[in-house]
Design an enzyme around this catalytic site. Sequence first.
Site, PDB file in Angstrom:
ATOM      1  N   ARG A   6       0.874  -1.180   0.000  1.00  0.00           N
ATOM      2  CA  ARG A   6       0.000   0.000   0.000  1.00  0.00           C
ATOM      3  C   ARG A   6       0.903   1.219   0.000  1.00  0.00           C
ATOM      4  O   ARG A   6       1.865   1.291   0.760  1.00  0.00           O
ATOM      5  CB  ARG A   6      -0.888   0.048   1.250  1.00  0.00           C
ATOM      6  CG  ARG A   6      -1.785  -1.159   1.460  1.00  0.00           C
ATOM      7  CD  ARG A   6      -2.732  -0.921   2.637  1.00  0.00           C
ATOM      8  NE  ARG A   6      -3.319  -2.151   3.129  1.00  0.00           N
ATOM      9  CZ  ARG A   6      -4.407  -2.712   2.624  1.00  0.00           C
ATOM     10  NH1 ARG A   6      -4.996  -2.151   1.586  1.00  0.00           N
ATOM     11  NH2 ARG A   6      -4.898  -3.830   3.127  1.00  0.00           N
TER      12      ARG A   6
ATOM     13  N   ARG B 160      -6.255  -5.548  -0.402  1.00  0.00           N
ATOM     14  CA  ARG B 160      -7.689  -5.265  -0.261  1.00  0.00           C
ATOM     15  C   ARG B 160      -7.970  -3.768  -0.112  1.00  0.00           C
ATOM     16  O   ARG B 160      -7.385  -3.086   0.717  1.00  0.00           O
ATOM     17  CB  ARG B 160      -8.252  -6.027   0.936  1.00  0.00           C
ATOM     18  CG  ARG B 160      -9.750  -5.864   1.120  1.00  0.00           C
ATOM     19  CD  ARG B 160     -10.223  -6.630   2.330  1.00  0.00           C
ATOM     20  NE  ARG B 160     -10.157  -8.071   2.107  1.00  0.00           N
ATOM     21  CZ  ARG B 160      -9.907  -8.950   3.062  1.00  0.00           C
ATOM     22  NH1 ARG B 160      -9.655  -8.560   4.275  1.00  0.00           N
ATOM     23  NH2 ARG B 160      -9.894 -10.248   2.783  1.00  0.00           N
TER      24      ARG B 160
ATOM     25  N   HIS C 125       3.231  -9.463   1.063  1.00  0.00           N
ATOM     26  CA  HIS C 125       2.996  -8.524   2.156  1.00  0.00           C
ATOM     27  C   HIS C 125       4.290  -8.049   2.807  1.00  0.00           C
ATOM     28  O   HIS C 125       4.275  -7.130   3.624  1.00  0.00           O
ATOM     29  CB  HIS C 125       2.085  -9.201   3.201  1.00  0.00           C
ATOM     30  CG  HIS C 125       1.529  -8.285   4.230  1.00  0.00           C
ATOM     31  ND1 HIS C 125       1.846  -8.378   5.564  1.00  0.00           N
ATOM     32  CD2 HIS C 125       0.673  -7.241   4.129  1.00  0.00           C
ATOM     33  CE1 HIS C 125       1.206  -7.444   6.247  1.00  0.00           C
ATOM     34  NE2 HIS C 125       0.486  -6.744   5.401  1.00  0.00           N
TER      35      HIS C 125
ATOM     36  N   ARG D 202      -2.954  -5.724  19.297  1.00  0.00           N
ATOM     37  CA  ARG D 202      -3.764  -4.520  19.127  1.00  0.00           C
ATOM     38  C   ARG D 202      -5.233  -4.820  18.911  1.00  0.00           C
ATOM     39  O   ARG D 202      -6.092  -4.220  19.539  1.00  0.00           O
ATOM     40  CB  ARG D 202      -3.248  -3.680  17.949  1.00  0.00           C
ATOM     41  CG  ARG D 202      -4.165  -2.496  17.633  1.00  0.00           C
ATOM     42  CD  ARG D 202      -3.569  -1.575  16.611  1.00  0.00           C
ATOM     43  NE  ARG D 202      -3.177  -2.228  15.398  1.00  0.00           N
ATOM     44  CZ  ARG D 202      -3.982  -2.500  14.370  1.00  0.00           C
ATOM     45  NH1 ARG D 202      -5.258  -2.190  14.439  1.00  0.00           N
ATOM     46  NH2 ARG D 202      -3.526  -3.092  13.282  1.00  0.00           N
TER      47      ARG D 202
ATOM     48  N   HIS E 261       1.336  -0.832  15.099  1.00  0.00           N
ATOM     49  CA  HIS E 261       1.360  -1.637  13.878  1.00  0.00           C
ATOM     50  C   HIS E 261       2.585  -2.541  13.773  1.00  0.00           C
ATOM     51  O   HIS E 261       2.611  -3.447  12.945  1.00  0.00           O
ATOM     52  CB  HIS E 261       1.308  -0.692  12.664  1.00  0.00           C
ATOM     53  CG  HIS E 261       1.002  -1.354  11.370  1.00  0.00           C
ATOM     54  ND1 HIS E 261       1.936  -1.500  10.367  1.00  0.00           N
ATOM     55  CD2 HIS E 261      -0.126  -1.922  10.895  1.00  0.00           C
ATOM     56  CE1 HIS E 261       1.386  -2.110   9.325  1.00  0.00           C
ATOM     57  NE2 HIS E 261       0.143  -2.390   9.629  1.00  0.00           N
TER      58      HIS E 261
END
Length: 708
Positions: free
Chosen positions: A382, A412, A442, A569, A597
Amino acid sequence: MDSVSDLEVESFGSYRYINRELSWLDFASRVLELAEEKTVPLLERAKFLAILSDGLDEFFQVRVAGLKDQLAAGVRSLSPDGLSVREQLQAVRAKVLLLVERVDQIYNESLLPALSDAGIKLLNWAELSEKDREYLVDVFEATIFPVLTPLAVDPSHPFPYISNLSLNLLAKVSDPVSGSSRFARVKVPPILPRFVSLPDGVRFIPLEQLIWAHLDKLFPEMEIGAHYFFRVSRNADLTLEEEEADDLLAFVEMELRRRRFGRAVRLEFQGSPEPQVVALLVNELRLHPDDVYVVNSPLDLSGLWNVYEIMRPDLHDSDWVPVTPLSLGGADPGSVNVFATIRQRDVLLHHPYESFSATVERFIEQAAADPAVLAIKQTLYRTSGDSRIVASLIKAAEAGKQVAALVEVKARFDEQANIGWARALEEAGVHVVYGLAGLKTHLKAVLVVRREEDGSTLRYCHLGTGNYNSKTAKSYEDIGLLTANSDFGSDLSEVFNLLTGFSKRVEYKKLILAPGRMRARILEFIAEQAELGEAGRIIIKVNGLIDPEVIDSLYAASRSGASIDLIVRSVCCLRPQVAGLSENINVKSIVGRFLEHSRIFIFGDMESESCRIFAGSADLMQRNLDRRIEALFPIDDPLLRKRVMEIVNLDLEDDCSSWVLLDNGDWVKPSGSAQVKAQDRFQEMALEGVTPIRRNGRRLWFRTGFAK
């Protein structure tokens, strides 16, 4: 884990797992608590309502849609926690109804009055002055009316298609002459601001209210009766069987067009719709009455992002400007050659406390501009709309360098944007690939190949836990590693050969890759600590912990006496503090200003040199371990290891932005007076230019970057 341990853990049955979908809704509840929290600045509270709205939309489009697909297919298998598909849908609805009720209460009884007291007003048409209405009439006629398309519903006009996440107005329209009446639907244009601003910039009216107030212009000479605001969510998860596709790019584009026509999974109404209207839409959309949710606040509160942008420093968190590590130039980052720095020592980056722009983006920009650089290879999962990184890759290709980009067009909800970047890169001469069939790529990695002054070739690497996205890097907490270590360079060369060509390699010098060896290695590391009994120590920080095999191995380690701390998280399917199963496991979640993250794995006593420390892109979920290309990378440099330990220790000490998971599945705030807020402390440390280290109970200090 031996067979006896297997049987002992399995004897707890499905109770040992928490349901994945319900766990995510518990995470949504923690986000909602921040919207309720009076100590959170007011516009930040509005932001958390917007975040929750976005999150629930995705939850229904993907997770609930998946459950509905299973129900339609007659799937009879139970979830790991022992629930049937129908039972999961019923439990999801019960929790969502509670969330919706809380959202209404927060918005109407807390947020609106507080905003009004602060001079920011979210108004209805009836509350406007005549002067305001005159202004909005002009706005409507100039910018809104031209893009509206009223659609009647009658025998000659079948019920219109309602697109995914569209906000709609349904009105009853009557002919005063014939007396006949029918329904008409008006789609609220998604390209227009959700809340229309009045001239002062601090008063707003929902766009649908402005349209409703001018329905007479859409249906002249007709009588306007009751009206209803509604919204539809559809299945938006792509079904990608790309092994059968000759052109993956074209295939994904086709699937994106199909997404618009996915099966409806949720119908939302604002206010008190009449039963016959609800029945009409439920029938036309082929929904079940349990798919209907009625709210008393505006639909789609993600529109509060518009309000959040108001320039009121007193109502926002204090500004945070990420710093540049001293090793990369500090206050004068342009003065430092990134390659010279990395050649001397590995550099650990901690975003957003340290600048993504002045470190990672500058590393790639220098690589693109440096005549000595021969090749750049990078993964892109992304990225942001104004990506400096993509611009640098294009510049490098135009300069004649060998440039390869792995663009994941199956990411996605970022598919369309990534297709655009892929085409722009290809047009510039970048070698673009789309990953391996059946797997999403990823991992976050950059490889730069450079000819040094002595004629040798050296490989420089960046590995990270977050995306190459300058926008999210300002609000997502992540760590990254810049290194010229030859083993990392060799491994990344092999990885990019795997991604762009053919390779069956599963063992690497430094990296641990999924789906090849990652699951097995993680299980090995957990088992090693289990064998140490009470001397065993495990600390894991991830976004999600779902994988049953990993969970059971953690249970076995706990039963052996190992001490385990988990910082998760969002979704956690492990049940801690269960007698005989997980007494030695503590689970906490940190939800605050920045989105936690990073993925960090620590196996062993942190004071011992044998302690294993990894960071990487993978969460402990089946999709990450089995269906994605992921990488864990070790932190070997002693100073950087201490820094990672300090990050994790502060996270464990945090009692201000944390929730603790109980054995019954409830999340609660820690007891006692809150004293440690890790995210605030990380900001302080970044500004001080120093990072604390604990050693034998004493707090020591060293400069970020490296000692000269």
